[in-house]
Design a protein around this motif. Structure first.
Motif, PDB file in Angstrom:
ATOM      1  N   TYR A  72       5.424   2.391   8.926  1.00 40.70           N
ATOM      2  CA  TYR A  72       4.770   1.392   9.908  1.00 40.70           C
ATOM      3  C   TYR A  72       3.490   1.697  10.338  1.00 40.70           C
ATOM      4  N   LEU A  73       3.135   2.968  10.407  1.00 49.06           N
ATOM      5  CA  LEU A  73       1.862   3.507  10.874  1.00 49.06           C
ATOM      6  C   LEU A  73       1.074   3.486   9.559  1.00 49.06           C
ATOM      7  N   TRP A  74       1.575   3.848   8.509  1.00 50.45           N
ATOM      8  CA  TRP A  74       0.738   3.815   7.161  1.00 50.45           C
ATOM      9  C   TRP A  74       0.447   2.457   7.015  1.00 50.45           C
ATOM     10  N   LEU A  75       1.255   1.387   7.071  1.00 49.20           N
ATOM     11  CA  LEU A  75       0.900  -0.065   6.772  1.00 49.20           C
ATOM     12  C   LEU A  75      -0.023  -0.529   7.568  1.00 49.20           C
ATOM     13  N   LYS A  76      -0.263   0.270   8.837  1.00 49.57           N
ATOM     14  CA  LYS A  76      -1.335  -0.317  10.012  1.00 49.57           C
ATOM     15  C   LYS A  76      -2.472   0.535   9.568  1.00 49.57           C
ATOM     16  N   GLN A  77      -2.571   1.366   8.413  1.00 53.72           N
ATOM     17  CA  GLN A  77      -3.502   2.350   8.336  1.00 53.72           C
ATOM     18  C   GLN A  77      -3.822   3.060   9.595  1.00 53.72           C
ATOM     19  N   ALA A  78      -3.038   3.514  10.094  1.00 51.81           N
ATOM     20  CA  ALA A  78      -3.676   4.145  11.286  1.00 51.81           C
ATOM     21  C   ALA A  78      -3.483   5.727  11.286  1.00 51.81           C
ATOM     22  N   ASN A  79      -3.564   6.385  10.068  1.00 50.66           N
ATOM     23  CA  ASN A  79      -3.424   7.890  10.051  1.00 50.66           C
ATOM     24  C   ASN A  79      -4.527   8.608  10.591  1.00 50.66           C
ATOM     25  N   CYS A  80      -3.976   9.747  11.020  1.00 48.64           N
ATOM     26  CA  CYS A  80      -4.727  10.591  12.119  1.00 48.64           C
ATOM     27  C   CYS A  80      -5.912  11.229  11.552  1.00 48.64           C
ATOM     28  N   LEU A  81      -5.979  11.371  10.161  1.00 59.54           N
ATOM     29  CA  LEU A  81      -7.326  12.003   9.657  1.00 59.54           C
ATOM     30  C   LEU A  81      -8.408  10.983   9.660  1.00 59.54           C
ATOM     31  N   PRO A 111     -21.990   4.495   8.430  1.00 57.30           N
ATOM     32  CA  PRO A 111     -21.048   4.199   9.531  1.00 57.30           C
ATOM     33  C   PRO A 111     -20.960   2.735   9.962  1.00 57.30           C
ATOM     34  N   PHE A 112     -19.633   2.180   9.531  1.00 58.65           N
ATOM     35  CA  PHE A 112     -19.153   0.757   9.715  1.00 58.65           C
ATOM     36  C   PHE A 112     -18.248   0.613  10.827  1.00 58.65           C
ATOM     37  N   LYS A 113     -18.341  -0.354  11.366  1.00 62.45           N
ATOM     38  CA  LYS A 113     -17.577  -0.848  12.551  1.00 62.45           C
ATOM     39  C   LYS A 113     -16.071  -1.678  11.924  1.00 62.45           C
ATOM     40  N   ARG A 114     -15.193  -1.170  12.328  1.00 58.73           N
ATOM     41  CA  ARG A 114     -13.698  -1.418  11.723  1.00 58.73           C
ATOM     42  C   ARG A 114     -13.497  -2.885  12.468  1.00 58.73           C
ATOM     43  N   VAL A 115     -12.834  -3.762  11.534  1.00 62.42           N
ATOM     44  CA  VAL A 115     -12.345  -4.955  12.203  1.00 62.42           C
ATOM     45  C   VAL A 115     -10.857  -4.992  11.577  1.00 62.42           C
ATOM     46  N   PHE A 116      -9.962  -5.222  12.657  1.00 56.78           N
ATOM     47  CA  PHE A 116      -8.459  -5.111  12.386  1.00 56.78           C
ATOM     48  C   PHE A 116      -8.167  -4.214  11.439  1.00 56.78           C
ATOM     49  N   GLY A 117      -8.652  -2.935  11.743  1.00 53.82           N
ATOM     50  CA  GLY A 117      -8.304  -1.924  11.017  1.00 53.82           C
ATOM     51  C   GLY A 117      -8.947  -1.406   9.661  1.00 53.82           C
ATOM     52  N   LEU A 118     -10.042  -2.589   9.180  1.00 54.88           N
ATOM     53  CA  LEU A 118     -10.609  -2.494   7.930  1.00 54.88           C
ATOM     54  C   LEU A 118     -11.868  -1.574   8.157  1.00 54.88           C
ATOM     55  N   GLN A 119     -12.017  -0.740   7.221  1.00 56.14           N
ATOM     56  CA  GLN A 119     -13.159   0.256   7.366  1.00 56.14           C
ATOM     57  C   GLN A 119     -14.515  -0.557   6.926  1.00 56.14           C
ATOM     58  N   GLU A 120     -14.490  -1.217   6.042  1.00 58.67           N
ATOM     59  CA  GLU A 120     -15.699  -2.316   5.462  1.00 58.67           C
ATOM     60  C   GLU A 120     -15.193  -3.592   5.206  1.00 58.67           C
ATOM     61  N   PRO A 121     -15.278  -4.376   6.395  1.00 55.92           N
ATOM     62  CA  PRO A 121     -14.555  -5.565   6.205  1.00 55.92           C
ATOM     63  C   PRO A 121     -15.176  -6.628   5.374  1.00 55.92           C
ATOM     64  N   ARG A 185      -9.446   1.153   3.449  1.00 51.83           N
ATOM     65  CA  ARG A 185      -9.274   2.407   4.049  1.00 51.83           C
ATOM     66  C   ARG A 185      -9.200   3.123   3.030  1.00 51.83           C
ATOM     67  N   ASP A 186     -10.458   4.204   3.207  1.00 45.33           N
ATOM     68  CA  ASP A 186     -10.456   5.279   2.163  1.00 45.33           C
ATOM     69  C   ASP A 186      -9.556   6.426   2.368  1.00 45.33           C
ATOM     70  N   MET A 187      -8.675   6.646   1.635  1.00 50.09           N
ATOM     71  CA  MET A 187      -7.763   7.770   1.629  1.00 50.09           C
ATOM     72  C   MET A 187      -7.582   8.398   0.253  1.00 50.09           C
ATOM     73  N   ASP A 188      -7.132   9.516   0.212  1.00 57.65           N
ATOM     74  CA  ASP A 188      -6.854  10.164  -1.126  1.00 57.65           C
ATOM     75  C   ASP A 188      -5.996   9.084  -2.332  1.00 57.65           C
ATOM     76  N   PHE A 189      -4.903   8.471  -1.729  1.00 58.64           N
ATOM     77  CA  PHE A 189      -4.293   7.577  -2.540  1.00 58.64           C
ATOM     78  C   PHE A 189      -5.205   6.252  -2.875  1.00 58.64           C
ATOM     79  N   THR A 190      -5.711   5.691  -2.019  1.00 61.38           N
ATOM     80  CA  THR A 190      -6.428   4.522  -2.413  1.00 61.38           C
ATOM     81  C   THR A 190      -7.822   4.766  -3.126  1.00 61.38           C
TER      82      THR A 190
END
Length: 342
Positions: A72-81, A111-121, A185-190
């Motif tokens: 559920y944290l991954w789906l919310k894209q709330a990873n710690c890194l 540097p972008f401002k997040r909107v609903f967890g999205l890095q570049e809305p 969300r910029d992660m290794d997987f995406t």
């Protein structure tokens, strides 16, 4: 065909982004100190993350943290890194602004401002619109081929490139889907899926450019032409994902494929007497002008809209024109085949 002119720039940029991962922001000692402390404690200054219940520099690697986090944290894209990077970036940018300094890039991005967890809305929204335009274009192409151009006495159509455009549509939709997710969300997987999808689209676009420009209609000949190009594309994707995400090598491969493809389409456009070639040139010129936004890059306005986001916006009308050209090409090809049959 002109779509490959501007889509080539798109894919090349995807391939080039990683080459500039080292930026002024993430080289800043204060940012690095904040980020290092956050990985140790789960806190960026006074901002702490309750879901960071495992040190990020522990036995599991940072790149694979999302695989260890609760679903559920991954789906919310709330990873710690990612949260550590984002909040340390915000704090550092606030400090820089108080001293009169402008924004700088962190890990290759503004540097972008997040909107609903999205890095570049904004880029996410434009990527989604591009996806929608490709879906609309493909559905209208599908309707044209199977309901308007089909012969009453024959269940097949006289257009020889139908299957190629179906595959192209699937790869385009897939590429824009992962573009939207990657910008979200910029992660290794995406990142890997975004790069792989972009390279796959570029490789197949080269195949289409050869087959269409040289009017290759024989199935055996198509296999002979496409097989080495397809094998190289798949091998390159496997290399990036299973051996090394080598941004420099990826850049060289993308440039070589792009230049080859552009030469093929440019020559075809110059000698073709296609009745809708003005649409082709519209996409070519429009895509070239849109690239000025990438050359003259600027920080995101109010933390949301940067040059890259605006460039995504310009591809939306170009996509509509491009699919209009594809449909015109289907009509043109079907008409010529019908005349020959008579």
């Amino acid at each position: 065909m002109a779509d490959c002119y501007w889509i080539t720039f798109l894919v090349v940029l995807f391939c080039l982004v990683g080459a500039f991962d080292a930026s002024a922001g993430d080289a800043d000692p204060l940012y690095r100190a904040c980020f290092g402390q956050c990985k140790e404690t789960g806190c960026a200054g006074e901002t702490c993350f309750t879901h960071c219940n495992t040190p990020l520099n522990g036995p599991s690697s940072d790149d694979n943290w999302y695989l260890k986090a609760p679903l559920y944290l991954w789906l919310k894209q709330a990873n710690c890194l990612s949260d550590c990077q984002y909040h340390c970036m915000l704090q550092r940018e606030t400090e820089r602004a108080t001293h009169g300094f402008g924004p700088v890039k962190y890990h290759g991005k503004w540097p972008f401002k997040r909107v609903f967890g999205l890095q570049e809305p904004v880029s996410v929204a434009f990527s989604a619109l591009n996806l929608a335009m490709h879906l609309h274009g493909w559905l209208s192409f599908f309707t044209l081929i199977y309901y308007k151009l089909r012969s009453n006495t024959d269940e097949t159509t006289c257009y020889n490139y139908t299957s190629l455009w179906h595959i192209y549509a699937f790869l385009s939709i897939n590429s824009w889907l992962w573009s939207a997710i990657f910008h979200g969300r910029d992660m290794d997987f995406t990142e890997r899926l975004d790069y792989s999808s972009a390279v796959a689209l570029l490789g197949f676009s080269l195949i289409v450019s050869v087959l269409r420009s040289f009017s290759v209609k024989n199935e055996a000949t198509r296999v002979l032409v496409a097989a080495p190009l397809l094998a190289f594309t798949i091998t390159h994707i496997l290399y990036l994902n299973n051996y090394q995400m080598d941004y420099g090598w990826n850049m060289k491969v993308c440039v070589v494929i792009a230049v080859s493809q552009l030469l093929i389409w440019s020559i075809w456009a110059g000698i073709s007497h296609h009745p809708s070639r003005w649409k082709l040139w519209t996409v070519v010129v429009g895509g070239g002008l849109a690239m000025l936004l990438e050359i003259y890059d600027f920080p995101p306005y109010q933390g949301f809209v940067d040059a890259h986001a605006l460039w995504h916006a310009t591809t939306i009308p170009l996509t509509y024109i491009w699919w209009s050209f594809i449909k015109d090409d289907a009509k043109f090809g079907t008409s010529n085949s019908s005349k020959k049959d008579k």
